[in-house]
Design a protein around this motif. Structure first.
Motif, PDB file in Angstrom:
ATOM      1  N   GLU A  91      30.426 -37.755 -11.351  1.00 15.63           N
ATOM      2  CA  GLU A  91      31.491 -37.229 -10.506  1.00 15.63           C
ATOM      3  C   GLU A  91      31.878 -38.217  -9.404  1.00 15.63           C
ATOM      4  O   GLU A  91      33.070 -38.424  -9.145  1.00 15.63           O
ATOM      5  N   LEU A 150      35.499 -40.373  -8.841  1.00 15.55           N
ATOM      6  CA  LEU A 150      36.263 -40.395  -7.585  1.00 15.55           C
ATOM      7  C   LEU A 150      36.508 -41.834  -7.152  1.00 15.55           C
ATOM      8  O   LEU A 150      37.638 -42.214  -6.810  1.00 15.55           O
ATOM      9  N   TYR A 164      38.916 -43.622  -9.769  1.00 14.40           N
ATOM     10  CA  TYR A 164      40.279 -43.097  -9.775  1.00 14.40           C
ATOM     11  C   TYR A 164      41.023 -43.450  -8.491  1.00 14.40           C
ATOM     12  O   TYR A 164      42.230 -43.704  -8.514  1.00 14.40           O
ATOM     13  N   LEU A 180      43.972 -35.798  -6.293  1.00 21.07           N
ATOM     14  CA  LEU A 180      42.593 -36.291  -6.246  1.00 21.07           C
ATOM     15  C   LEU A 180      41.806 -35.542  -5.174  1.00 21.07           C
ATOM     16  O   LEU A 180      40.631 -35.209  -5.364  1.00 21.07           O
ATOM     17  N   THR A 181      42.452 -35.263  -4.063  1.00 25.45           N
ATOM     18  CA  THR A 181      41.810 -34.510  -2.982  1.00 25.45           C
ATOM     19  C   THR A 181      41.559 -33.070  -3.410  1.00 25.45           C
ATOM     20  O   THR A 181      40.495 -32.497  -3.126  1.00 25.45           O
ATOM     21  N   TRP A 186      41.041 -31.855  -6.451  1.00 29.35           N
ATOM     22  CA  TRP A 186      39.951 -31.723  -7.412  1.00 29.35           C
ATOM     23  C   TRP A 186      38.624 -32.255  -6.878  1.00 29.35           C
ATOM     24  O   TRP A 186      37.556 -31.881  -7.372  1.00 29.35           O
ATOM     25  N   SER A 187      38.696 -33.081  -5.847  1.00 30.87           N
ATOM     26  CA  SER A 187      37.474 -33.463  -5.141  1.00 30.87           C
ATOM     27  C   SER A 187      36.906 -32.252  -4.397  1.00 30.87           C
ATOM     28  O   SER A 187      35.691 -32.022  -4.372  1.00 30.87           O
ATOM     29  N   CYS A 214      35.229 -30.003  -6.828  1.00 30.07           N
ATOM     30  CA  CYS A 214      33.926 -30.557  -7.197  1.00 30.07           C
ATOM     31  C   CYS A 214      32.869 -30.199  -6.156  1.00 30.07           C
ATOM     32  O   CYS A 214      31.766 -29.766  -6.493  1.00 30.07           O
ATOM     33  N   LEU A 237      34.494 -35.895  -8.331  1.00 25.36           N
ATOM     34  CA  LEU A 237      35.769 -35.482  -8.901  1.00 25.36           C
ATOM     35  C   LEU A 237      35.531 -34.719 -10.192  1.00 25.36           C
ATOM     36  O   LEU A 237      34.641 -35.046 -10.974  1.00 25.36           O
ATOM     37  N   GLU A 276      38.868 -34.835 -14.812  1.00 27.67           N
ATOM     38  CA  GLU A 276      39.246 -36.241 -14.998  1.00 27.67           C
ATOM     39  C   GLU A 276      40.292 -36.442 -16.093  1.00 27.67           C
ATOM     40  O   GLU A 276      41.120 -37.359 -16.008  1.00 27.67           O
TER      41      GLU A 276
END
Length: 247
Positions: free
Chosen positions: A49, A53, A56, A84-85, A87-88, A91, A100, A103
């Motif tokens: 994970e 991050l 990506y 990205l933020t 799905w971070s 996570c 992350l 993906e």
């Protein structure tokens, strides 16, 4: 990372991580030339994970010149990669680690197939010559915001893309029974001609309650939508996901 609102703790971890340039370039080459192999290799990582991050974010940074070369505004670049933020955060919520998830969804952003234009996201399907509309979490689904977003997309993608479609729980006809006709969700749904519904997909539960549970009795009832959806599910009805084309 600051522009997309990534939390400071995550930014600090990314900045402290040291990856040799040759290793990074190897990951990058595999991602863009053989994505199947990329996902197979990343699965072997002990810190999958976090590696996702880190990689990506760097892939996104490397894409900035391509955005500028295509004349795409910075606001679209940062809005697109704000996913990205999102799905971070998912996570961290689910696994309590910085990293992350999703993906394979986020690869679309990195291959310039998906862009966020205002409230909505738009995925370019060159094979079908169509644009798939996605609804990112957060923000209002007001008719004004959605209308402006769709109008922006028509100009962004040009005349060669005539068909706009959407597949989402928001297009389930069951929602007409659960929500007021003037709700933003129903007004969004009415933009589309719904052609089919897949009753097997439980996306509504995941979106409304944040997770899918085996025992539906355990779902919270903190909002009117949660209450009505829970009642619907307990009566044996799954809204499923509807597929429709933009009218």
């Amino acid at each position: 990372m600051e522009q997309i609102g990534l939390p400071e703790k995550a930014r600090s971890c990314v900045l402290k991580y040291m990856m040799p340039e040759y290793a990074y370039q190897n990951w990058r080459n595999i991602f863009y030339k053989n994505e199947t192999r990329f996902f197979q290799e990343i699965e072997k990582s002990r810190e999958k994970e976090f590696m996702l991050l880190y990689l990506y974010l760097r892939f996104a940074e490397d894409l900035y010149p391509a955005y500028k070369g295509a004349g795409i505004p910075d606001c679209v670049y940062y809005d697109t990669f704000s996913d990205l933020t999102v799905w971070s955060a998912h996570c961290f919520k689910k696994k309590c680690i910085i990293g992350l998830t999703e993906e394979k969804w986020l690869k679309l952003h990195l291959k310039m197939k998906l862009f966020r234009l205002g409230r909505l996201q738009f995925e370019k399907d060159t094979a079908e010559k169509s644009i798939h509309i996605h609804i990112p979490e957060g923000g209002t689904l007001s008719p004004k915001a959605c209308g402006e977003s769709i109008q922006q997309a028509r100009g962004f993608f040009g005349d060669s893309y005539k068909l706009f479609d959407c597949e989402s729980w928001l297009l389930s006809p069951v929602l007409l029974e659960l929500l007021n006709a003037e709700s933003n969700i129903i007004r969004f749904q009415k933009r589309f001609r719904v052609l089919r519904v897949n009753k097997k997909v439980r996306q509504a539960e995941e979106r409304v309650f944040g997770e899918i549970r085996v025992d539906k009795q355990l779902y919270p009832e903190n909002t009117a939508l949660q209450k009505s959806l829970k009642r619907c599910l307990l009566n044996g009805r799954n809204p499923g996901v509807g597929y429709g084309i933009l009218i």
